[in-house]
Design a protein around this motif. Structure first.
Motif, PDB file in Angstrom:
ATOM      1  N   GLY A  31       9.535   8.693   4.791  1.00 47.45           N
ATOM      2  CA  GLY A  31       8.976   7.873   3.726  1.00 47.45           C
ATOM      3  C   GLY A  31       8.893   6.397   4.074  1.00 47.45           C
ATOM      4  N   VAL A  32       8.192   5.677   3.217  1.00 50.15           N
ATOM      5  CA  VAL A  32       7.946   4.250   3.417  1.00 50.15           C
ATOM      6  C   VAL A  32       8.369   3.508   2.155  1.00 50.15           C
ATOM      7  CG1 VAL A  32       6.184   2.495   3.872  1.00 50.15           C
ATOM      8  CG2 VAL A  32       5.953   4.776   4.891  1.00 50.15           C
ATOM      9  N   SER A  33       9.277   2.574   2.315  1.00 52.12           N
ATOM     10  CA  SER A  33       9.633   1.720   1.177  1.00 52.12           C
ATOM     11  C   SER A  33       8.735   0.493   1.195  1.00 52.12           C
ATOM     12  CB  SER A  33      11.108   1.306   1.227  1.00 52.12           C
ATOM     13  OG  SER A  33      11.325   0.355   2.242  1.00 52.12           O
ATOM     14  N   ASN A  34       8.527  -0.089   0.040  1.00 53.54           N
ATOM     15  CA  ASN A  34       7.698  -1.287  -0.066  1.00 53.54           C
ATOM     16  C   ASN A  34       8.302  -2.438   0.733  1.00 53.54           C
ATOM     17  OD1 ASN A  34       5.177  -1.755  -1.385  1.00 53.54           O
ATOM     18  ND2 ASN A  34       6.191  -3.378  -2.519  1.00 53.54           N
ATOM     19  N   LEU A  35       9.632  -2.588   0.674  1.00 50.15           N
ATOM     20  CA  LEU A  35      10.310  -3.658   1.422  1.00 50.15           C
ATOM     21  C   LEU A  35      10.084  -3.489   2.917  1.00 50.15           C
ATOM     22  CD1 LEU A  35      12.263  -6.077   1.618  1.00 50.15           C
ATOM     23  CD2 LEU A  35      14.138  -4.418   1.668  1.00 50.15           C
ATOM     24  N   TRP A  36      10.292  -2.294   3.435  1.00 45.85           N
ATOM     25  CA  TRP A  36      10.118  -2.068   4.873  1.00 45.85           C
ATOM     26  C   TRP A  36       8.679  -2.344   5.300  1.00 45.85           C
ATOM     27  CZ3 TRP A  36       7.037   1.407   7.579  1.00 45.85           C
ATOM     28  CH2 TRP A  36       7.260   1.437   8.956  1.00 45.85           C
ATOM     29  N   TRP A  37       7.719  -1.845   4.527  1.00 43.09           N
ATOM     30  CA  TRP A  37       6.295  -2.024   4.865  1.00 43.09           C
ATOM     31  C   TRP A  37       5.938  -3.499   4.971  1.00 43.09           C
ATOM     32  CZ3 TRP A  37       2.319   0.558   6.736  1.00 43.09           C
ATOM     33  CH2 TRP A  37       1.018   0.078   6.531  1.00 43.09           C
ATOM     34  N   SER A  38       6.387  -4.298   4.019  1.00 50.89           N
ATOM     35  CA  SER A  38       5.988  -5.712   4.001  1.00 50.89           C
ATOM     36  C   SER A  38       6.854  -6.596   4.896  1.00 50.89           C
ATOM     37  CB  SER A  38       5.991  -6.251   2.569  1.00 50.89           C
ATOM     38  OG  SER A  38       7.281  -6.143   2.012  1.00 50.89           O
ATOM     39  N   LYS A  39       8.142  -6.342   4.963  1.00 52.34           N
ATOM     40  CA  LYS A  39       9.046  -7.234   5.703  1.00 52.34           C
ATOM     41  C   LYS A  39       9.171  -6.887   7.185  1.00 52.34           C
ATOM     42  CE  LYS A  39      13.684  -9.160   5.611  1.00 52.34           C
ATOM     43  NZ  LYS A  39      14.932  -9.278   4.861  1.00 52.34           N
ATOM     44  N   TYR A  40       9.328  -5.608   7.490  1.00 50.52           N
ATOM     45  CA  TYR A  40       9.595  -5.223   8.872  1.00 50.52           C
ATOM     46  C   TYR A  40       8.375  -4.718   9.612  1.00 50.52           C
ATOM     47  CZ  TYR A  40      14.486  -5.628   7.587  1.00 50.52           C
ATOM     48  OH  TYR A  40      15.689  -6.104   7.159  1.00 50.52           O
ATOM     49  N   PHE A  41       7.592  -3.865   8.980  1.00 53.01           N
ATOM     50  CA  PHE A  41       6.402  -3.344   9.648  1.00 53.01           C
ATOM     51  C   PHE A  41       5.256  -4.349   9.555  1.00 53.01           C
ATOM     52  CE2 PHE A  41       2.629  -0.701  10.209  1.00 53.01           C
ATOM     53  CZ  PHE A  41       2.983   0.002  11.348  1.00 53.01           C
ATOM     54  N   TRP A  63      14.006   7.061   9.433  1.00 50.41           N
ATOM     55  CA  TRP A  63      15.394   7.018   8.961  1.00 50.41           C
ATOM     56  C   TRP A  63      15.550   6.599   7.509  1.00 50.41           C
ATOM     57  CZ3 TRP A  63      19.492   8.987  11.337  1.00 50.41           C
ATOM     58  CH2 TRP A  63      19.412   9.226  12.700  1.00 50.41           C
ATOM     59  N   ALA A  64      14.476   6.305   6.806  1.00 52.73           N
ATOM     60  CA  ALA A  64      14.598   5.863   5.406  1.00 52.73           C
ATOM     61  C   ALA A  64      15.354   6.909   4.591  1.00 52.73           C
ATOM     62  CB  ALA A  64      13.224   5.620   4.801  1.00 52.73           C
ATOM     63  N   ASP A  65      16.177   6.446   3.693  1.00 51.78           N
ATOM     64  CA  ASP A  65      16.955   7.319   2.825  1.00 51.78           C
ATOM     65  C   ASP A  65      16.251   7.454   1.484  1.00 51.78           C
ATOM     66  OD1 ASP A  65      19.680   8.675   2.521  1.00 51.78           O
ATOM     67  OD2 ASP A  65      19.596   7.421   0.727  1.00 51.78           O
ATOM     68  N   LEU A  66      16.508   8.561   0.794  1.00 49.19           N
ATOM     69  CA  LEU A  66      15.935   8.788  -0.527  1.00 49.19           C
ATOM     70  C   LEU A  66      16.219   7.610  -1.462  1.00 49.19           C
ATOM     71  CD1 LEU A  66      15.887  11.991  -2.561  1.00 49.19           C
ATOM     72  CD2 LEU A  66      17.067  10.060  -3.529  1.00 49.19           C
ATOM     73  N   THR A  67      17.403   7.042  -1.387  1.00 50.70           N
ATOM     74  CA  THR A  67      17.733   5.925  -2.274  1.00 50.70           C
ATOM     75  C   THR A  67      16.846   4.716  -2.010  1.00 50.70           C
ATOM     76  OG1 THR A  67      19.477   5.140  -0.775  1.00 50.70           O
ATOM     77  CG2 THR A  67      20.128   6.636  -2.546  1.00 50.70           C
ATOM     78  N   GLU A  68      16.431   4.525  -0.767  1.00 48.41           N
ATOM     79  CA  GLU A  68      15.565   3.391  -0.438  1.00 48.41           C
ATOM     80  C   GLU A  68      14.135   3.615  -0.913  1.00 48.41           C
ATOM     81  OE1 GLU A  68      17.724   2.011   3.682  1.00 48.41           O
ATOM     82  OE2 GLU A  68      16.364   3.725   3.747  1.00 48.41           O
ATOM     83  N   THR A  69      13.612   4.808  -0.661  1.00 56.00           N
ATOM     84  CA  THR A  69      12.216   5.070  -1.026  1.00 56.00           C
ATOM     85  C   THR A  69      12.053   5.350  -2.511  1.00 56.00           C
ATOM     86  OG1 THR A  69      12.487   7.391  -0.384  1.00 56.00           O
ATOM     87  CG2 THR A  69      11.583   5.888   1.274  1.00 56.00           C
ATOM     88  N   CYS A  70      13.059   5.943  -3.125  1.00 58.77           N
ATOM     89  CA  CYS A  70      12.999   6.250  -4.560  1.00 58.77           C
ATOM     90  C   CYS A  70      13.012   4.966  -5.394  1.00 58.77           C
ATOM     91  CB  CYS A  70      14.173   7.141  -4.927  1.00 58.77           C
ATOM     92  SG  CYS A  70      14.261   7.567  -6.662  1.00 58.77           S
ATOM     93  N   LEU A  71      13.868   4.021  -5.023  1.00 59.40           N
ATOM     94  CA  LEU A  71      14.001   2.783  -5.785  1.00 59.40           C
ATOM     95  C   LEU A  71      12.931   1.749  -5.458  1.00 59.40           C
ATOM     96  CD1 LEU A  71      17.887   2.396  -5.578  1.00 59.40           C
ATOM     97  CD2 LEU A  71      16.516   3.217  -7.519  1.00 59.40           C
ATOM     98  N   ASP A  72      12.298   1.871  -4.286  1.00 55.86           N
ATOM     99  CA  ASP A  72      11.312   0.885  -3.855  1.00 55.86           C
ATOM    100  C   ASP A  72      10.179   1.564  -3.085  1.00 55.86           C
ATOM    101  OD1 ASP A  72      10.164  -1.650  -3.320  1.00 55.86           O
ATOM    102  OD2 ASP A  72      11.250  -1.785  -1.420  1.00 55.86           O
ATOM    103  N   PRO A  73       9.419   2.443  -3.756  1.00 56.32           N
ATOM    104  CA  PRO A  73       8.361   3.167  -3.043  1.00 56.32           C
ATOM    105  C   PRO A  73       7.190   2.262  -2.665  1.00 56.32           C
ATOM    106  CG  PRO A  73       8.201   3.597  -5.382  1.00 56.32           C
ATOM    107  CD  PRO A  73       9.450   2.769  -5.176  1.00 56.32           C
ATOM    108  N   LEU A  74       6.498   2.630  -1.612  1.00 59.08           N
ATOM    109  CA  LEU A  74       5.290   1.917  -1.224  1.00 59.08           C
ATOM    110  C   LEU A  74       4.286   2.020  -2.358  1.00 59.08           C
ATOM    111  CD1 LEU A  74       3.794   0.338   0.967  1.00 59.08           C
ATOM    112  CD2 LEU A  74       2.982   2.532   1.850  1.00 59.08           C
ATOM    113  N   LEU A  75       3.773   0.891  -2.789  1.00 57.75           N
ATOM    114  CA  LEU A  75       2.892   0.840  -3.946  1.00 57.75           C
ATOM    115  C   LEU A  75       1.507   1.393  -3.641  1.00 57.75           C
ATOM    116  CD1 LEU A  75       3.848  -2.731  -5.225  1.00 57.75           C
ATOM    117  CD2 LEU A  75       4.730  -0.525  -6.031  1.00 57.75           C
ATOM    118  N   GLY A  76       0.960   2.132  -4.598  1.00 56.57           N
ATOM    119  CA  GLY A  76      -0.425   2.576  -4.529  1.00 56.57           C
ATOM    120  C   GLY A  76      -0.676   3.865  -3.775  1.00 56.57           C
ATOM    121  N   VAL A  77       0.378   4.576  -3.392  1.00 61.88           N
ATOM    122  CA  VAL A  77       0.185   5.848  -2.707  1.00 61.88           C
ATOM    123  C   VAL A  77       1.153   6.892  -3.250  1.00 61.88           C
ATOM    124  CG1 VAL A  77      -0.652   4.862  -0.529  1.00 61.88           C
ATOM    125  CG2 VAL A  77       1.777   5.278  -0.832  1.00 61.88           C
ATOM    126  N   HIS A  78       0.778   8.165  -3.053  1.00 65.21           N
ATOM    127  CA  HIS A  78       1.700   9.261  -3.318  1.00 65.21           C
ATOM    128  C   HIS A  78       2.200   9.717  -1.956  1.00 65.21           C
ATOM    129  CE1 HIS A  78       3.663  12.795  -4.780  1.00 65.21           C
ATOM    130  NE2 HIS A  78       3.025  13.496  -3.855  1.00 65.21           N
TER     131      HIS A  78
END
Length: 147
Positions: free
Chosen positions: A43-53, A97-112
Motif C-alpha cells: 500500500g501507499v500512504s499519503n505521507l510516504w507518496w508526498s514526502k519520500y517518493f 513495508w507499509a503497515d496497515l496502521t499507516e495506510t489505514c490512517l493516511d491513505p493515498l488520496l483519490g484512489v482505491h
C-alpha cells in the motif's frame, strides 16, 4: 545496495534476493493500476507518496503505477523504507513495508488500493470516501478467501 530491515525479514535469503532484484530490476512490476484502482504489495500512504517518493499528482501527471514502476534511484530507496510499526526507523513505510496502521490512517488520496502484506482475519475495506479507500486482502493464512 542496503535495504532496511523490518519484521518478518528473512536474513537467510536476503543477500540472494537483493542480488536478484538489483540485477534484474527491470523485470519487476511494483504496481498495477486500472483507472482509480491501484494494486501494490503493502500500500501507499499519503505521507510516504508526498514526502519520500515525491510522486506527482494531477491531470498532467503520469499514472501512479507508472511512476512507481519507473522510480528514480532516490525513489527506489524510498520504496524500501520501513516505518516504526514494522520495526524500522522511518516515519512511514514504502510500498513493500507499509503497515496497515499507516495506510489505514493516511491513505493515498483519490484512489482505491488493493493490498496484501498485512495479515487480516477477513478481506475488508477501509476508506474515507468512494475514491479514497483500501481493500486489505491477505487472509489466506486462515482460509478466509473467495474462490
Amino acid at each position: 545496495e542496503n535495504f532496511p530491515v523490518g519484521t518478518r525479514y528473512n536474513h537467510g535469503i536476503a543477500e540472494l534476493l537483493k542480488a536478484l532484484f538489483m540485477d534484474e530490476r527491470k523485470l519487476f512490476q511494483f504496481a498495477y493500476q486500472e483507472g482509480d484502482n491501484l494494486f501494490t504489495h503493502a500500500g501507499v500512504s499519503n505521507l510516504w507518496w508526498s514526502k519520500y517518493f515525491k510522486g506527482k499528482t494531477g491531470e498532467e501527471a503520469p499514472g501512479i503505477a507508472e511512476q512507481l514502476n519507473n522510480p528514480t534511484s532516490d525513489q527506489l530507496k524510498a520504496m524500501f523504507l520501513v516505518g516504526h510499526p514494522r520495526g524500522g526507523n522511518s516515519e512511514c513505510g514504502g510500498i513493500f513495508w507499509a503497515d496497515l496502521t499507516e495506510t489505514c490512517l493516511d491513505p493515498l488520496l483519490g484512489v482505491h488500493q488493493v493490498v496484501g502484506h498485512t495479515q487480516v482475519e477477513r478481506m475488508h475495506n477501509v476508506g474515507s470516501s468512494e475514491r479514497t479507500s483500501i481493500t486489505y486482502c491477505d487472509c489466506l493464512h486462515n482460509d478466509a478467501y473467495y474462490a
